[in-house]
Design an enzyme around this catalytic site. Structure first.
Site, PDB file in Angstrom:
ATOM      1  N   GLU A 181       4.724  71.226  37.746  1.00 15.55           N
ATOM      2  CA  GLU A 181       5.365  72.354  37.059  1.00 15.55           C
ATOM      3  C   GLU A 181       6.889  72.240  36.932  1.00 15.55           C
ATOM      4  O   GLU A 181       7.647  73.049  37.517  1.00 15.55           O
ATOM      5  CB  GLU A 181       4.998  73.676  37.767  1.00 15.55           C
ATOM      6  CG  GLU A 181       3.506  73.947  37.798  1.00 15.55           C
ATOM      7  CD  GLU A 181       3.134  75.257  38.513  1.00 15.55           C
ATOM      8  OE1 GLU A 181       4.011  75.863  39.152  1.00 15.55           O
ATOM      9  OE2 GLU A 181       1.968  75.648  38.426  1.00 15.55           O
ATOM     10  N   GLU A 366      -4.538  73.354  38.875  1.00 10.10           N
ATOM     11  CA  GLU A 366      -4.429  74.613  39.630  1.00 10.10           C
ATOM     12  C   GLU A 366      -5.011  75.750  38.814  1.00 10.10           C
ATOM     13  O   GLU A 366      -4.724  75.873  37.614  1.00 10.10           O
ATOM     14  CB  GLU A 366      -2.956  74.981  39.905  1.00 10.10           C
ATOM     15  CG  GLU A 366      -2.301  74.221  41.002  1.00 10.10           C
ATOM     16  CD  GLU A 366      -0.871  74.681  41.234  1.00 10.10           C
ATOM     17  OE1 GLU A 366      -0.538  75.852  40.982  1.00 10.10           O
ATOM     18  OE2 GLU A 366      -0.078  73.828  41.670  1.00 10.10           O
TER      19      GLU A 366
END
Ligand code: IFM
Length: 463
Positions: A181, A366
């Protein structure tokens, strides 16, 4: 079908849900170093920006730090036994850079590498594939003190670190990721300051994002040179798609901005360009791009890791002159982080990524939900039907995307364990396994039992 029908831990999975998933689909769970390991001062680990940030008064919920976290550093064998009982085929973890290079560069701390070697070997002994993420936000403090991600030198240091890890573990680890991320690293860490290192200057954000991407590009060949044949190397990005509740021009403009934000890292990685208009949306200047940077950044990857949890819905205000985020969507369920539960976003993101960039493969690295868990302090049951329903419905959305042609090879829940949720400390629980932090007792929640049962049925369906 009611929520309770499919959230019962022993529920049989809907036959069509099982059919969606191809043979050899990987079912796993994820964590990250600072969020679970603890042992921050052990065996030569150097400090990271999160040690410093979390120790700064006012930065995290009740001053919580990752000093002990889920004590995974000491309990990883117990945790691997839990993974086994959950029928996991893979475990996604991240490595703490400052455990391996306490100063970020220079002398290698062999004890740090030894820890990850023990972890990997113990996973392999249980037939659980390790997926190593090299950076999940815990930059060595020493590098931050030299400018951190604002400096191109940090990108070079990251590539050196990647090679050190690959030389030690490359013969055994098949799945590699450079970053988790980058959007959060740049925006939350340097733009709005809610994450380490806590800087609040939007003008820094493009440079940070660019240097993180550059570090990925520099690391790719270094990793490939030292990992086993057939190893898969990629990166994980997070996506939060925007939707419009109406078609007012102001709403469409907000949806457009959200789309450009979602492309911030994927456009450079797959197309070698930044999305048109993105930096103007942020009101800042683009980063300095040197010759060759974009070619490096767009070095082909083997898979794209996709993290998705929620969406953003925009709606025009009364007179229609402007639009803003809807804070409470009527009829929607919200998680404990006030994230709207909206599984179609997962399907839409995957189908869009497939059509836009045609990645060789995508993995959901995720997905999961923070909900309050009630534990009476003695029983060994935790009933968490909302989390189970969330997982069920998002897994179904992944299946729908596959049905529409998206090439998805695996799904990892966030998270295996309750853990340190950054600025929210231990107040938000994402785990399939409950942790009683004072005693470190582990209890598999109903959502974990459901996931284990679902994976078992998937395997039976395949054979
Ligand atoms: O806990 C985080 C993780 O570290 C990165 N992705 C989102 C999760 C939930 O907030």
């Amino acid at each position: 079908m009611s929520i309770l029908d499919h959230t019962h831990p022993q529920a049989s999975a809907d036959a069509d849900l099982l059919r969606y998933f191809p043979k050899d689909f990987v079912w796993g769970a994820a964590t990250s170093s600072y969020q679970v390991e603890g042992a921050v001062n052990e065996d030569g680990r150097g400090p990271s920006i999160w040690d410093q940030f979390s120790a700064t008064p006012g930065k995290t919920y009740q001053g919580h730090t990752g000093e002990v976290a889920a004590d995974h550093y000491h309990r990883f064998k117990e945790d691997i036994a839990l993974m086994k009982s959950l029928n996991l085929g893979a475990y996604r973890f991240s490595l703490s850079w400052s455990r391996i290079l306490p100063q970020g560069t220079g002398a290698v701390n062999q004890a740090g590498l030894d820890f990850y070697e023990r972890l990997v070997d113990a996973l392999l002994a249980q037939d659980i594939a390790p997926m190593a993420t090299l950076y999940h936000w815990d930059l060595p403090l020493a590098l931050h003190e030299k400018g951190g991600w604002l400096k191109r030198d940090t990108a070079q240091a990251f590539a050196d670190y990647a090679e050190i890890v690959a030389r030690r573990l490359g013969d055994r680890v098949t799945w590699w990721q450079t970053h988790n991320e980058p959007w959060c690293i740049a925006y939350q860490g340097y733009g709005i300051g809610i994450h380490a290192p806590g800087l609040k200057d939007m003008s820094l954000v493009p440079t940070v994002g660019h240097n993180v991407l550059l570090s990925h590009g520099l690391a790719m060949p270094r990793l490939r040179a030292h990992v086993r044949p057939g190893a898969q190397v990629g990166i994980t990005l997070n996506f939060t798609p925007g939707y419009g509740a109406d078609e007012q021009p102001s709403t469409l403009a907000e949806v457009g901005k959200a789309a450009r934000a979602d492309r911030w890292f994927s456009d450079p990685l797959f197309k070698g360009v930044y999305p048109d208009g993105f930096f103007a949306d942020l009101g800042v200047a683009p980063p300095l791009i040197k010759d060759g940077d974009m070619a490096l950044i767009s070095t082909p990857i083997d898979f794209l890791g996709v993290n998705n949890y929620t969406r953003t819905l925009f709606q025009a205000t009364g007179d229609g002159s402007r639009s803003k985020k809807v804070d409470l969507v009527q009829g929607s369920l919200y998680t404990d982080l006030h994230w709207e539960v909206y599984p179609p976003a997962m399907r839409d993101v995957l189908v869009w990524l497939h059509k836009e960039y045609a990645p060789k493969m995508m993995l959901i690295t995720e997905n999961g939900a923070a909900f309050v868990d009630d534990w009476d302090g003695s029983s060994d049951h935790i009933h968490d039907p909302l989390r189970t329903a969330y997982l069920h419905d998002y897994i179904r959305a992944v299946g729908e995307a596959i049905q529409q042609g998206a090439s998805v090879g695996g799904y990892f829940t966030w998270s295996l364990l309750d853990n340190y949720e950054w600025m929210d400390g231990y107040s938000k629980r994402f785990g399939m396994v409950y942790i009683d932090f004072p005693t470190q007792r582990r209890i598999i929640k109903d959502s974990g039992l459901w996931y284990a049962n679902f994976i078992r049925q998937y395997k039976m369906h395949q054979s």
